[in-house]
Design a protein around this motif. Sequence first.
Motif, PDB file in Angstrom:
ATOM      1  N   ALA A  14      10.108 -10.388   7.148  1.00 13.67           N
ATOM      2  CA  ALA A  14      11.479 -10.892   7.759  1.00 13.67           C
ATOM      3  C   ALA A  14      10.339 -12.123   8.046  1.00 13.67           C
ATOM      4  O   ALA A  14      12.203 -13.090   8.566  1.00 13.67           O
ATOM      5  N   LYS A  15       9.279 -12.713   8.221  1.00 16.55           N
ATOM      6  CA  LYS A  15       9.049 -13.868   7.826  1.00 16.55           C
ATOM      7  C   LYS A  15       9.220 -14.486   7.248  1.00 16.55           C
ATOM      8  O   LYS A  15       8.217 -15.347   6.876  1.00 16.55           O
ATOM      9  N   LEU A  16       8.764 -14.395   5.789  1.00 15.43           N
ATOM     10  CA  LEU A  16       8.798 -14.542   5.053  1.00 15.43           C
ATOM     11  C   LEU A  16       9.832 -15.613   4.516  1.00 15.43           C
ATOM     12  O   LEU A  16      11.541 -16.302   5.234  1.00 15.43           O
ATOM     13  N   ASP A  17       9.500 -17.417   4.069  1.00 15.34           N
ATOM     14  CA  ASP A  17      10.272 -18.221   3.721  1.00 15.34           C
ATOM     15  C   ASP A  17       9.223 -19.236   2.664  1.00 15.34           C
ATOM     16  O   ASP A  17       8.631 -20.010   2.463  1.00 15.34           O
TER      17      ASP A  17
ATOM     18  N   GLN B  28      10.739   6.217   0.102  1.00 17.70           N
ATOM     19  CA  GLN B  28      10.378   6.104   1.870  1.00 17.70           C
ATOM     20  C   GLN B  28      10.292   4.986   1.570  1.00 17.70           C
ATOM     21  O   GLN B  28      10.065   4.277   2.419  1.00 17.70           O
ATOM     22  N   ARG B  29       8.964   4.465   0.605  1.00 18.95           N
ATOM     23  CA  ARG B  29       8.611   2.919   0.734  1.00 18.95           C
ATOM     24  C   ARG B  29       9.573   1.987   0.613  1.00 18.95           C
ATOM     25  O   ARG B  29       9.488   1.044   1.486  1.00 18.95           O
ATOM     26  N   LEU B  30      10.672   1.945  -0.022  1.00 18.63           N
ATOM     27  CA  LEU B  30      12.193   0.956  -0.821  1.00 18.63           C
ATOM     28  C   LEU B  30      12.167   0.967   0.571  1.00 18.63           C
ATOM     29  O   LEU B  30      12.782  -0.364   1.076  1.00 18.63           O
TER      30      LEU B  30
ATOM     31  N   LEU C 185       0.679  -1.193  -0.029  1.00 20.16           N
ATOM     32  CA  LEU C 185      -0.310   0.147   0.293  1.00 20.16           C
ATOM     33  C   LEU C 185       1.364   0.897   0.001  1.00 20.16           C
ATOM     34  O   LEU C 185       2.028   1.610   0.127  1.00 20.16           O
ATOM     35  N   ASP C 186       0.027   2.157   0.156  1.00 19.95           N
ATOM     36  CA  ASP C 186       0.890   3.986  -0.196  1.00 19.95           C
ATOM     37  C   ASP C 186       1.177   3.621   1.674  1.00 19.95           C
ATOM     38  O   ASP C 186       1.114   4.531   2.092  1.00 19.95           O
ATOM     39  N   ARG C 187       2.186   3.091   1.570  1.00 19.48           N
ATOM     40  CA  ARG C 187       3.051   2.983   3.854  1.00 19.48           C
ATOM     41  C   ARG C 187       4.179   3.389   3.756  1.00 19.48           C
ATOM     42  O   ARG C 187       4.813   2.254   3.188  1.00 19.48           O
ATOM     43  N   SER C 188       4.544   3.765   4.709  1.00 19.39           N
ATOM     44  CA  SER C 188       6.332   3.992   4.968  1.00 19.39           C
ATOM     45  C   SER C 188       6.915   3.373   6.087  1.00 19.39           C
ATOM     46  O   SER C 188       7.739   3.552   6.509  1.00 19.39           O
ATOM     47  N   ASP C 189       5.551   2.877   7.178  1.00 20.10           N
ATOM     48  CA  ASP C 189       6.214   2.571   8.000  1.00 20.10           C
ATOM     49  C   ASP C 189       6.345   1.285   8.802  1.00 20.10           C
ATOM     50  O   ASP C 189       5.927  -0.184   7.497  1.00 20.10           O
ATOM     51  N   ASP C 190       6.950   0.902   9.618  1.00 21.61           N
ATOM     52  CA  ASP C 190       7.644  -0.599   9.617  1.00 21.61           C
ATOM     53  C   ASP C 190       6.906  -1.166   9.995  1.00 21.61           C
ATOM     54  O   ASP C 190       6.767  -2.467   9.517  1.00 21.61           O
ATOM     55  N   ALA C 191       5.431  -0.952  10.749  1.00 22.45           N
ATOM     56  CA  ALA C 191       5.128  -1.566  11.567  1.00 22.45           C
ATOM     57  C   ALA C 191       3.848  -2.802  10.136  1.00 22.45           C
ATOM     58  O   ALA C 191       3.727  -3.872   9.789  1.00 22.45           O
ATOM     59  N   PHE C 192       4.047  -1.625   9.313  1.00 25.37           N
ATOM     60  CA  PHE C 192       3.199  -2.662   7.737  1.00 25.37           C
ATOM     61  C   PHE C 192       3.969  -3.598   7.177  1.00 25.37           C
ATOM     62  O   PHE C 192       3.726  -4.908   6.553  1.00 25.37           O
TER      63      PHE C 192
ATOM     64  N   LYS D  67      13.892  -2.521   5.211  1.00 26.99           N
ATOM     65  CA  LYS D  67      14.498  -3.255   6.364  1.00 26.99           C
ATOM     66  C   LYS D  67      14.205  -4.721   7.632  1.00 26.99           C
ATOM     67  O   LYS D  67      15.248  -5.086   7.464  1.00 26.99           O
ATOM     68  N   PHE D  68      13.071  -4.784   6.448  1.00 29.82           N
ATOM     69  CA  PHE D  68      12.740  -6.444   6.548  1.00 29.82           C
ATOM     70  C   PHE D  68      13.098  -7.819   5.716  1.00 29.82           C
ATOM     71  O   PHE D  68      12.849  -8.541   6.153  1.00 29.82           O
ATOM     72  N   LEU D  69      13.628  -7.557   5.102  1.00 29.41           N
ATOM     73  CA  LEU D  69      13.793  -8.152   2.957  1.00 29.41           C
ATOM     74  C   LEU D  69      14.404  -6.840   2.488  1.00 29.41           C
ATOM     75  O   LEU D  69      14.178  -6.366   1.617  1.00 29.41           O
ATOM     76  N   PRO D  70      15.770  -7.200   2.892  1.00 30.80           N
ATOM     77  CA  PRO D  70      16.571  -6.318   2.087  1.00 30.80           C
ATOM     78  C   PRO D  70      16.974  -6.256   0.826  1.00 30.80           C
ATOM     79  O   PRO D  70      17.267  -6.168   0.433  1.00 30.80           O
TER      80      PRO D  70
END
Length: 353
Positions: A285-288, A307-309, A273-280, A314-317
């Motif tokens: 990080a849990k992708l397998d 910003q979204r990138l 979505l049009d979101r750049s917050d860490d929570a979204f 942070k969670f999927l480099p």
Amino acid sequence: MGNNVLLVGSVPFDTVEDVMRNCSEALGPQLQAIPDGEVGERRSWVLRLSYQVFNGHDDLETVKRPQRVNGVEQLMPRSRDDVWLFRVKPGVETVRFGNPGYRLGYAKDAVNSYFVFKTLREKGLIPKGQRFQISMPMVNSVIRPLTFPEAADLARIRPGYEEAIAAELDAILAAIPHQDIAIQWDCAWEVSAVYNKPEGYPGEGDIETHTAPIGRLSKRLPADVALGFHFCFGTFGGWPRFAPADLGRAVDLVNAAVKATGRNVDWVHIPALDRSDDAFYAPLAKLDVGQARVYLGLIHSMDSFPQRLAAARKFLPDFGVAAYCGFGRIPPEEMPKILQDHKNALRLAGLQN
């Protein structure tokens, strides 16, 4: 081939040749596979199946259809309320579909599009080694409560429709060299259902309900056929059809779907979505997903793309980029800008070869 950018599927040009020429010219070596644009009535994704397959089926009753305009029948719904609805006729326990391999139209269109793909590749307009991407909606994205509102009907129709999809796959595999094929399973209702458990439809909110047909159909694919996934928040009536608080449930579904295939998966596409917050983005990080290339649907609202990138990384480099969905419902004149947005996204993400 490259694997930094994905075209989800639909492209609103008039012909397959227009699609492949324009997309290959713009993104060529960056693409792992190239779609045929789902031209014609496939631009409507699953909506066309209502009037091409379900309406008039001997075992189905048409309960509602789109409103006439100036006395003229309308086949394509114009809004979420102006839709086709069906139910299974009394006494029918299993709905099946005749003319196996051709009833749904995917194999016929794939064979015709492959001729264009092969011709353009022979002319050097499509890079050698690139695959032809065939996008097919998964069973539960077609046979869903939005079209079949009586809960008991889903179990009466889904097995037969899965059988019909399997026959289409068999026809495709028999006609097109396996090393040239990439099958993409499109999953929209599956994502919506696991986020928003539909009341009155037992089990419909369970991930296992949706991964079971994914597993059975994926196991029909030979190892030399590439396999990808497109997960979606929906676009009919405006994007997104729903906006989840975060990607947590989507990641759970992606992981389970990849595991269910029992084979190597080449890519998974996840919208953003049009979101750049860490929570979204934190659930990424849990992708397998094994060796599958992940594509995030970040190519939209380009002013906030950096910003979204940054938030997602942070969670999927490491991931490739894509739009949030296909472009079938977008005016054709917007496609040059959209393709330029893809090139700009590659540059901003540092993914240019």
